[in-house]
Scaffold this motif. Structure first.
Motif, PDB file in Angstrom:
ATOM      1  N   GLN A 190      21.404  13.003 -95.123  1.00 26.21           N
ATOM      2  CA  GLN A 190      21.038  11.608 -94.884  1.00 26.21           C
ATOM      3  C   GLN A 190      20.323  11.014 -96.098  1.00 26.21           C
ATOM      4  OE1 GLN A 190      18.811  12.381 -91.315  1.00 26.21           O
ATOM      5  NE2 GLN A 190      20.432  11.607 -89.969  1.00 26.21           N
ATOM      6  N   SER A 193      22.897  10.252 -98.722  1.00 30.55           N
ATOM      7  CA  SER A 193      23.648   9.050 -98.348  1.00 30.55           C
ATOM      8  C   SER A 193      22.851   7.788 -98.637  1.00 30.55           C
ATOM      9  CB  SER A 193      24.004   9.125 -96.855  1.00 30.55           C
ATOM     10  OG  SER A 193      24.576   7.923 -96.411  1.00 30.55           O
ATOM     11  N   PHE A 194      21.579   7.809 -98.254  1.00 26.81           N
ATOM     12  CA  PHE A 194      20.740   6.628 -98.481  1.00 26.81           C
ATOM     13  C   PHE A 194      20.512   6.397 -99.971  1.00 26.81           C
ATOM     14  CE2 PHE A 194      16.512   4.839 -99.250  1.00 26.81           C
ATOM     15  CZ  PHE A 194      16.651   3.611 -98.617  1.00 26.81           C
ATOM     16  N   ASP A 197      23.441   4.736-101.487  1.00 20.07           N
ATOM     17  CA  ASP A 197      23.487   3.346-101.027  1.00 20.07           C
ATOM     18  C   ASP A 197      22.510   2.484-101.819  1.00 20.07           C
ATOM     19  OD1 ASP A 197      25.200   2.180 -99.238  1.00 20.07           O
ATOM     20  OD2 ASP A 197      23.775   2.119 -97.586  1.00 20.07           O
ATOM     21  N   THR A 324      24.574  10.662 -92.161  1.00 25.97           N
ATOM     22  CA  THR A 324      24.629   9.384 -92.884  1.00 25.97           C
ATOM     23  C   THR A 324      23.432   8.501 -92.551  1.00 25.97           C
ATOM     24  OG1 THR A 324      27.046   9.463 -92.752  1.00 25.97           O
ATOM     25  CG2 THR A 324      26.044   7.377 -93.399  1.00 25.97           C
ATOM     26  N   SER A 326      22.011   4.607 -94.059  1.00 25.16           N
ATOM     27  CA  SER A 326      22.383   3.505 -94.943  1.00 25.16           C
ATOM     28  C   SER A 326      21.186   2.613 -95.248  1.00 25.16           C
ATOM     29  CB  SER A 326      23.495   2.660 -94.303  1.00 25.16           C
ATOM     30  OG  SER A 326      23.013   2.022 -93.129  1.00 25.16           O
ATOM     31  N   SER A 328      19.987  -0.656 -94.812  1.00 28.14           N
ATOM     32  CA  SER A 328      20.314  -1.784 -93.947  1.00 28.14           C
ATOM     33  C   SER A 328      19.962  -3.118 -94.593  1.00 28.14           C
ATOM     34  CB  SER A 328      19.584  -1.640 -92.611  1.00 28.14           C
ATOM     35  OG  SER A 328      19.786  -2.767 -91.791  1.00 28.14           O
TER      36      SER A 328
END
Length: 454
Positions: A190, A193-194, A197, A324, A326, A328
């Motif tokens: 996670q 993934s972040f 992003d 995952t 993200s 936001s």
């Protein structure tokens, strides 16, 4: 959009996100246990103010009954009071006339499925009466034309002639929670993934460019002009707590070296109005910038979109799945400017260097000097690699090179000026580190008295 400002366009309809139940529960719980903002800013207590918020909603959604609105107190920021608004747009809450029309439609078209529309919003109300709300609105409208994850605006008013007695914005509520609240709970996948992003978002910010420094002209954006204009930076900068007396003027193209020198002169003139005669940080800064210019580090004469408070507390993180997470949204664009491109490239070393929690002060600049070092821990190294893949090589150069790190600190002070002892501490650290890095190019201190005595 003016040809002078480069910004990618998005041809897509904005879709309001679904409610985040966990986020709602956390916000309600925290707000019920806190009266800090009411006491600190002398606001009307939520117990009575909530009825004004509901009245405002009734005016904005006149086809819905009063029972369609649920308002909740939320933790606000330094600039805005924030209230949660849930709007139940289902047919049971609508007016009698609309219900009859919907019932008729279902009778003649039995295949039509009624859609229950529940939407969550946030109502943002400035804490200070002289807040520059048109500036905040214009920034978000400008950013809405990009792919950047930013809050959208559903409704806004620049007038105080309304039930809450203030300008306001109503925005769709976004999924996720502040990074400082949830980062410790993430697993490595996670975090990777972040980080990727966030890197992509920062790369996109760097691609929104102008040949001139400054702030967006809210008049041109709110008027719907296709020619986006920039205003010269105000000195001192205006914010919700301090209204600058500087008259806004159109910004004009200039080199980065010219930008620094003109800002130093303006800031020094302002300092003298405050009788800061013998403490002059701009004099050693001028010498440092001249040296950096001679070295060829200031030849990229473009100005990029710069979020002046890009910290974990101003990022929403949405856990999508066990693998995952993200980005936001990036929040609080109030102080956004167009500044030398490296200014927005402070590396988010907290992603891989240390843990982030709600007590983080976000201001440990000493760690930034080691941000380029890849951690020995494989998981943290993977997070750093993901960020760098997302953000690109140019950002990494500006983020990690020691010369740009010092120039970045000088640029931010040149924009904001000196308003606390912490600002002077930062200046002293910059001067000290420069003299250690380049002893043959040593610059003097901030005190004109000491230099004269020497």
């Amino acid at each position: 959009m003016s040809d002078n400002i480069k910004s990618p366009r998005v041809v897509a309809e904005h879709v309001e996100p679904a409610p985040d139940v966990d986020n709602d529960a956390a916000s309600i719980a925290s707000s019920e246990n806190s009266t800090t903002s009411t006491e600190e800013f002398e606001h009307e207590p939520f117990d009575t103010f909530q009825f004004k918020a509901v009245e405002l909603c009734e005016k904005q959604w006149p086809h819905l009954s009063k029972d369609a609105f649920t308002v909740t107190r939320m933790d606000g920021g330094s600039y805005n009071r924030v209230i949660g608004v849930r709007v139940d747009g289902s047919w049971r809450q609508t007016s009698w006339l609309k219900r009859q029309a919907q019932m008729f439609l279902r009778t003649v078209c039995p295949g039509v499925i009624r859609k229950t529309e529940i939407r969550d919003y946030v109502l943002r109300i400035p804490r200070q009466e002289h807040a520059w709300v048109e500036h905040e609105v214009s920034i978000l409208k400008f950013l809405a034309a990009t792919n950047l994850p930013v809050p959208r605006i559903k409704i806004f008013s620049l007038s105080a002639e309304n039930p809450v007695g203030s300008p306001y914005m109503i925005q769709p509520r976004l999924p996720g929670k502040p990074v400082t609240e949830v980062f410790l709970e993430l697993n490595t996948q996670q975090r990777v993934s972040f980080a990727r992003d966030l890197g992509r978002a920062l790369k996109q910010m760097g691609e929104v460019q102008s040949p001139s420094p400054g702030t967006l002209n809210p008049d041109s954006i709110l008027a719907g002009s296709s020619d986006t204009q920039l205003l010269r930076l105000q000195c001192p900068p205006r914010n919700a707590f301090r209204q600058s007396e500087d008259v806004s003027e159109p910004s004009t193209p200039q080199t980065v070296y010219e930008f620094f020198m003109s800002q130093f002169a303006r800031q020094r003139a302002y300092d003298l109005t405050l009788h800061r005669d013998y403490l002059n940080p701009w004099k050693p800064f001028e010498a440092i910038i001249r040296h950096l210019h001679t070295m060829g580090h200031l030849n990229h004469n473009v100005y990029a979109l710069t979020h002046m408070d890009l910290e974990p507390r101003n990022m929403l993180l949405h856990v999508v799945s066990p693998t995952t997470a993200s980005l936001s949204a990036i929040l609080d664009w109030d102080e956004t400017v167009f500044a030398p491109a490296f200014t927005n490239c402070r590396p988010p070393f907290w992603l891989w260097d240390r843990e982030v929690d709600e007590d983080d002060d976000d201001d440990d600049d000493m760690d930034e000097a080691d941000a380029h070092i890849t951690p020995n821990d494989a998981d943290r190294a993977a997070v750093k690699k993901a960020f760098e893949e997302g953000v690109g090589e140019e950002y990494c150069k500006w983020a990690y090179m020691k010369e740009y790190r010092l120039a970045r600190g000088i640029a931010k002070l040149a924009i904001t000026g000196f308003f606390s002892n912490m600002d002077y501490d930062v200046a002293e650290k910059i001067i000290k580190e420069w003299n250690e890095m380049f002893p043959h190019l040593k610059v003097g201190g901030m005190s004109d008295i000491e230099e004269d005595e020497d």
